[in-house]
Write an enzyme that holds these catalytic residues in place. Structure first.
Site, PDB file in Angstrom:
ATOM      1  N   LYS A 197      23.434  43.313 -20.703  1.00  0.00           N
ATOM      2  CA  LYS A 197      22.452  43.524 -20.013  1.00  0.00           C
ATOM      3  C   LYS A 197      21.381  42.498 -19.902  1.00  0.00           C
ATOM      4  CE  LYS A 197      19.431  47.837 -19.451  1.00  0.00           C
ATOM      5  NZ  LYS A 197      18.783  48.706 -20.041  1.00  0.00           N
TER       6      LYS A 197
HETATM    7  C1  E4P Z   1      17.346  51.381 -18.230  1.00  0.00           C
HETATM    8  O1  E4P Z   1      18.455  50.658 -18.417  1.00  0.00           O
HETATM    9  C2  E4P Z   1      16.393  51.116 -18.793  1.00  0.00           C
HETATM   10  O2  E4P Z   1      16.746  51.040 -20.209  1.00  0.00           O
HETATM   11  C3  E4P Z   1      15.486  52.497 -18.938  1.00  0.00           C
HETATM   12  O3  E4P Z   1      15.965  53.333 -18.008  1.00  0.00           O
HETATM   13  C4  E4P Z   1      13.825  52.453 -18.938  1.00  0.00           C
HETATM   14  O4  E4P Z   1      13.429  53.653 -18.887  1.00  0.00           O
HETATM   15  P1  E4P Z   1      12.045  53.976 -19.211  1.00  0.00           P
HETATM   16  O5  E4P Z   1      11.030  53.498 -18.014  1.00  0.00           O
HETATM   17  O6  E4P Z   1      11.832  55.426 -19.249  1.00  0.00           O
HETATM   18  O7  E4P Z   1      11.534  53.403 -20.398  1.00  0.00           O
END
Ligand code: E4P
Length: 220
Positions: free
Chosen positions: A89
């Site tokens: 990622k």
């Molecule tokens: C996606 O992979 C992110 O890590 C995640 O969905 C972020 O979510 P949040 O905005 O609830 O922190």
């Protein structure tokens, strides 16, 4: 549409996996910290444990913390070498796009994260990202239209024939999941609570209660 769970909590991952409908997991440094996972060795072991829980052919996103090309490549290779499920990622920044293009050439799967615009989505697709993570909830948080962003990206990807999968992220509730599906998302990644929320309907509960009561009466 694939279902990923967005957490580093092993109990939540197990519970989602036991439902039999789990296709993968996404994590990020905040989610790892929330579970108290720190230190390189512990972090890498935690990713391995997640991969073992979900089983084969289920993608698990592990995020790099470097912000320069060289660092991202080093980290990404180490992460990808941990387990065949690992998807690297990478944040949506210049160096990140360079790293995604590099990983694409090397056959390493990537998830481009922190995406908030259609322009960013085009860059990630051009670099060959496996997944694109537009953050629905965080866009909604600033009174913009998170699901509208998914629709816009879907239209562009469809017209251009880009193969990058749209992974609707930052999902906050069951309605987001349904809306993301209608908007053309290929994947949703959500907290376990949002997945469990999909089960809820008062008519299901009332109907089941009546079926069981009628069975009891007839078989008393
Ligand atoms: C996606 O992979 C992110 O890590 C995640 O969905 C972020 O979510 P949040 O905005 O609830 O922190």
């Amino acid at each position: 549409m694939l279902f990923f769970v967005d957490t580093a909590n092993l109990d939540h991952i197990r519970e989602a996996a036991e439902l039999g409908i789990l296709d993968g997991v996404t994590t990020n440094p905040s989610l790892m910290a929330k579970e108290g996972i720190s230190g390189e060795e512990n972090i890498l072991n935690h990713y391995k444990t997640i991969c073992e829980i979900v089983g084969p052919d289920r993608d698990v996103s592990a995020e790099v913390i470097s912000v320069d090309f060289k660092g991202m490549v080093e980290e990404g290779k180490k992460l990808a070498g941990l387990h065949e499920n690992i998807v690297v990622k990478v944040p949506m920044i210049k160096e990140g796009i360079k790293a995604i293009a590099y990983f694409t050439e090397q056959g390493i799967k990537t998830n481009c994260t922190l995406v908030f615009s259609a322009g960013q989505a085009i860059l990630a697709a051009k670099a060959g990202a496996t997944y694109l993570s537009p953050f629905v909830g965080r866009v909604d948080d600033i009174s913009w239209d998170g699901i509208g962003l998914i629709k816009e990206i879907y239209e562009i990807y469809d017209m251009a024939g880009y193969e990058t999968a749209i992974l609707a992220a930052s999902i906050r509730n069951p309605l987001h999941i349904v809306q993301a599906a209608k908007a053309g998302a290929d994947v949703v990644t959500c907290p376990l609570s949002a997945i469990l929320g999909l089960f809820s309907h008062p008519l299901t509960d009332i109907g089941l209660e009546k079926f069981l009561a009628d069975y009891q009466k007839a078989n008393a």
